[in-house]
Design a protein around this motif. Structure first.
Motif, mmCIF file in Angstrom:
data_model
loop_
_atom_site.group_PDB
_atom_site.id
_atom_site.type_symbol
_atom_site.label_atom_id
_atom_site.label_comp_id
_atom_site.label_asym_id
_atom_site.label_seq_id
_atom_site.Cartn_x
_atom_site.Cartn_y
_atom_site.Cartn_z
ATOM 1 N N LYS A 110 -5.619 -3.134 -2.568
ATOM 2 C CA LYS A 110 -6.733 -3.613 -1.866
ATOM 3 C C LYS A 110 -7.640 -4.843 -2.777
ATOM 4 O O LYS A 110 -7.733 -5.817 -2.117
ATOM 5 C CB LYS A 110 -7.935 -2.551 -1.480
ATOM 6 N N TYR A 169 0.743 -1.217 -0.075
ATOM 7 C CA TYR A 169 -0.086 -0.085 -0.099
ATOM 8 C C TYR A 169 0.838 1.390 0.080
ATOM 9 O O TYR A 169 0.360 2.515 -0.100
ATOM 10 C CB TYR A 169 -0.787 0.109 1.010
ATOM 11 N N ARG A 197 -4.600 6.971 -4.858
ATOM 12 C CA ARG A 197 -5.852 6.505 -4.514
ATOM 13 C C ARG A 197 -6.097 5.130 -5.323
ATOM 14 O O ARG A 197 -6.621 4.098 -4.731
ATOM 15 C CB ARG A 197 -7.132 7.616 -4.488
ATOM 16 N N LEU A 213 -4.119 2.390 -4.128
ATOM 17 C CA LEU A 213 -4.716 1.931 -2.900
ATOM 18 C C LEU A 213 -5.643 0.998 -3.163
ATOM 19 O O LEU A 213 -5.797 -0.020 -2.676
ATOM 20 C CB LEU A 213 -5.111 2.990 -2.000
ATOM 21 N N ASP A 263 -5.046 13.686 -5.752
ATOM 22 C CA ASP A 263 -4.275 12.538 -5.278
ATOM 23 C C ASP A 263 -4.786 11.206 -5.885
ATOM 24 O O ASP A 263 -4.921 10.207 -5.431
ATOM 25 C CB ASP A 263 -4.493 12.313 -3.846
ATOM 26 N N GLN A 286 -6.279 5.887 6.189
ATOM 27 C CA GLN A 286 -5.608 6.721 5.125
ATOM 28 C C GLN A 286 -5.323 5.810 3.951
ATOM 29 O O GLN A 286 -5.225 6.458 2.973
ATOM 30 C CB GLN A 286 -4.168 7.099 5.987
ATOM 31 N N SER A 287 -5.494 4.695 4.095
ATOM 32 C CA SER A 287 -5.775 3.518 2.956
ATOM 33 C C SER A 287 -6.924 3.190 2.438
ATOM 34 O O SER A 287 -6.974 2.123 1.779
ATOM 35 C CB SER A 287 -4.609 2.552 2.909
ATOM 36 N N TYR A 288 -7.962 3.913 3.048
ATOM 37 C CA TYR A 288 -9.402 3.425 2.527
ATOM 38 C C TYR A 288 -9.570 1.993 2.810
ATOM 39 O O TYR A 288 -10.274 1.294 2.067
ATOM 40 C CB TYR A 288 -9.564 3.835 1.176
ATOM 41 N N LEU A 289 -9.169 1.616 4.086
ATOM 42 C CA LEU A 289 -9.374 0.108 4.468
ATOM 43 C C LEU A 289 -10.463 -0.012 5.812
ATOM 44 O O LEU A 289 -10.372 -0.917 6.310
ATOM 45 C CB LEU A 289 -8.124 -0.481 4.873
ATOM 46 N N GLN A 332 1.804 2.698 2.438
ATOM 47 C CA GLN A 332 1.902 3.693 3.637
ATOM 48 C C GLN A 332 1.280 2.616 4.669
ATOM 49 O O GLN A 332 0.741 1.817 4.647
ATOM 50 C CB GLN A 332 1.344 4.780 3.579
#
Lengths: 385, 385
Positions: free
Chosen positions: A324, A54, A317, A320, A313, B76-79, A56
């Protein structure tokens, strides 16, 4: 007791990373081993929000002392009757040292009962020519090697440990030979070797030592899947623990030191080869299903992504979301872990280039007899650092 | 995708303790939910070597700030697209506060989509009249109650939260009524109530709120098993997450605020009652198998124990062995989790003593109309502190 489980009650100490979201390290390995019937004690070396793909992450890291202390906690209550230890990511050389002292302590405890304890080490250090741990972790792992029973390096890690550059099957065989001879490591599997970038094939190469320290090399080729996965190295390790124990029991080697087959057993008849075939059979199906699910997820989000692309961003995004979407679908595909249908078979090889593996005519032949390759790509490696 | 799973893909955030050896807290709950098909993100509030029933433990505790920080990492990582949050043991009032802020944040995120987020809270504070957390944890939990959807206190914790002494079914009903009215908690299950010490029965009492805040009470009696288990509270909570979601889907309530049934649904027809029946069916079988396995293990060690008895620390060691032998056999009995055979049915009750629950004639009737009971015994409570 369930009768559909491949192994009798097996107690595993699993030392690796923990992520809250996603499947790498112990978060992958523990469930895989549990769903195949193992009693797993998970000692987590870190607790991170997510894995590093990810780009981060937030969380905490266990010190070597904290790892030792928890093991002392197990010892004082007589909770260390493990059959197998699987050790993966350690966040520092000090943590590697702590894991080593645990492995040696467990080995010592079982010294009078051959085969009663087996240590599987995944020496997590880096990938594709790049270290993602401190440099002092490399010698720390070398210090452990002579006490391990099976190591699972990727191509780069096999290079680091053997000090042998791997650019072809010949040099790969040489690296495995060096590791057997120098450290007397009983079993080695080099995971997801990719020597032919364009061929669409990933190879897994394994070997069990002979009495004279020479290797018995086998190779299994599987089709490469066009998707970046995380945690597949941990999935490989966890499945290997179970399938190797199963194959060793079938070969009646469970009471043999380090589960080493007699010298007259050929490479392709090794329990390690049998196990790896099953491991790859499960993995291939689950990863294909993951890729399909990922593609569907990316398809579904194509609308919102249109909006995203106008955001500042958007690139971050999008990354990310893609990461996921590629989380391995392991929880809902337990049947594929339990009932592998072996398609890809182990073949013996002596390290010399076969016709199949021989490079194209236009590739430059080098002095060492290996064809030049630009880089290796290891899609199957743990991603929890 | 497996077709034998009771729920569609369900994303659960599980915040509780982690133990390396044994099955309590997240170590119990995560596997149970995963084996029933949930994608579980496990945020561990502690990492201990083992649970407290061993009477000695080593490990580390997460601060409230560390818990918040990991959640920030997920955000912050949309999880954070969780359907359900299950929160259990928190090591401090500060940690309870951190969990509360996470629960509220997730609730807020789903505020425009009824039923899209559901918070199950196990307010772990103590057992049998004894607190095993700091006193400031009690008000910290009270501060969370009005944001939860389902709470799972034991008898003592229900007393602490309702400020209502529970000594009979009447006062138990009153405590549940108070919790519904004062905090508007949609669903409540008081786990493993034992009002009749001698009867060999454990009761579980649940209720889903009506529009006027009155309860719909049901009770399920199961035979008590003569064995001290740890982690059964966590097993109960994890199974409840899955079975409630399943029952709510069957009742087509998934898009209703807090999954509350219409007022005309009777207590015994509540999804919560249906779910609890299945939960107890699975638990009873697994715990009986655990007791059998424990008895066999103790039988096997009767030889060595003869030697132990002459040792100085024999009593301590015997306790450790007994505790280890009673670890719940969950990993190898997944079929019992997946296919519960309901034997014990929910019955409605209004809080008044029924003939069955009425104490023996010689018990003293007290002023409040309850029979005097010496103590309650809660075998089903999380033991990870």
């Amino acid at each position: 007791m369930s009768t559909d489980l491949p192994v009798p009650e097996t107690r595993v100490l699993a030392i690796a990373s923990h992520v809250v979201y996603g499947y790498v390290g112990n978060t992958m390995a523990v469930f895989v081993m549990q769903s195949l019937g193992c009693e797993v004690a998970a000692l987590n070396t870190v607790q991170f929000s997510n894995h590093k793909a990810y780009k981060q992450v937030k969380g905490t890291i266990a010190s070597g002392e904290e790892i030792r202390d928890i093991y002392e906690g197990l010892k004082q209550s007589y909770l260390t009757d493990f059959d197998i230890m699987l050790s993966g990511y350690a966040p520092s050389a000090e943590a590697v040292g702590a894991i080593g002292s645990i492995g040696r302590d467990l080995k010592l405890k079982g010294i009078n009962k051959s085969g009663s304890f087996f240590w599987v080490l995944d020496p997590v250090m880096g990938d594709q020519g790049r270290l993602y741990v401190n440099e002092d972790v490399v010698p720390a792992y070398k210090n452990l090697l002579h006490d391990t029973d099976l190591i699972l390096p990727n191509q780069f890690e096999a290079e680091l440990l053997s000090e042998q550059k791997i650019i072809c099957l010949d040099s790969l065989a040489e690296a495995v030979t060096v590791l057997h001879k120098r450290y007397r490591i009983p079993h080695i599997v080099v995971t997801s070797v990719r020597l032919e970038e364009s061929s669409g094939t990933i190879s897994v190469v394994g070997s069990t030592i002979r009495t004279d320290s020479t290797p018995r090399l086998f190779k299994i080729d599987v089709p490469a899947i066009d998707c970046f996965f995380s945690g597949t190295g941990d999935m490989f390790a966890a499945l290997t623990v179970v399938r190797l124990r199963e194959a060793v029991a079938a070969a009646k080697l469970g009471s043999t030191r380090s589960w080493i087959s007699p010298d007259d057993v050929e490479a392709t008849d090794l329990p390690l080869a049998r196990a790896t075939e099953k491991v790859l059979a499960s993995m291939q199906v689950v990863l294909e299903k993951t890729k399909t699910a990922r593609d569907e997820a990316l398809e579904r989000m194509s609308g919102p992504l249109g909006t995203l692309e106008r955001e500042r961003d958007s690139e971050k995004r999008l990354h990310l979301r893609k990461t996921k979407a590629a989380e391995v679908r392991v929880v809902r595909n337990v049947a594929d872990l339990k009932e592998p249908k072996v398609v890809f078979r182990a073949e013996a090889f002596d390290g010399k280039e076969s016709d199949d593996a021989r490079p194209n005519a236009e590739d430059i032949e080098r002095d060492d007899g290996c064809s030049e390759k630009e880089e290796v790509n290891d899609d199957h490696k743990e991603e929890s650092k």
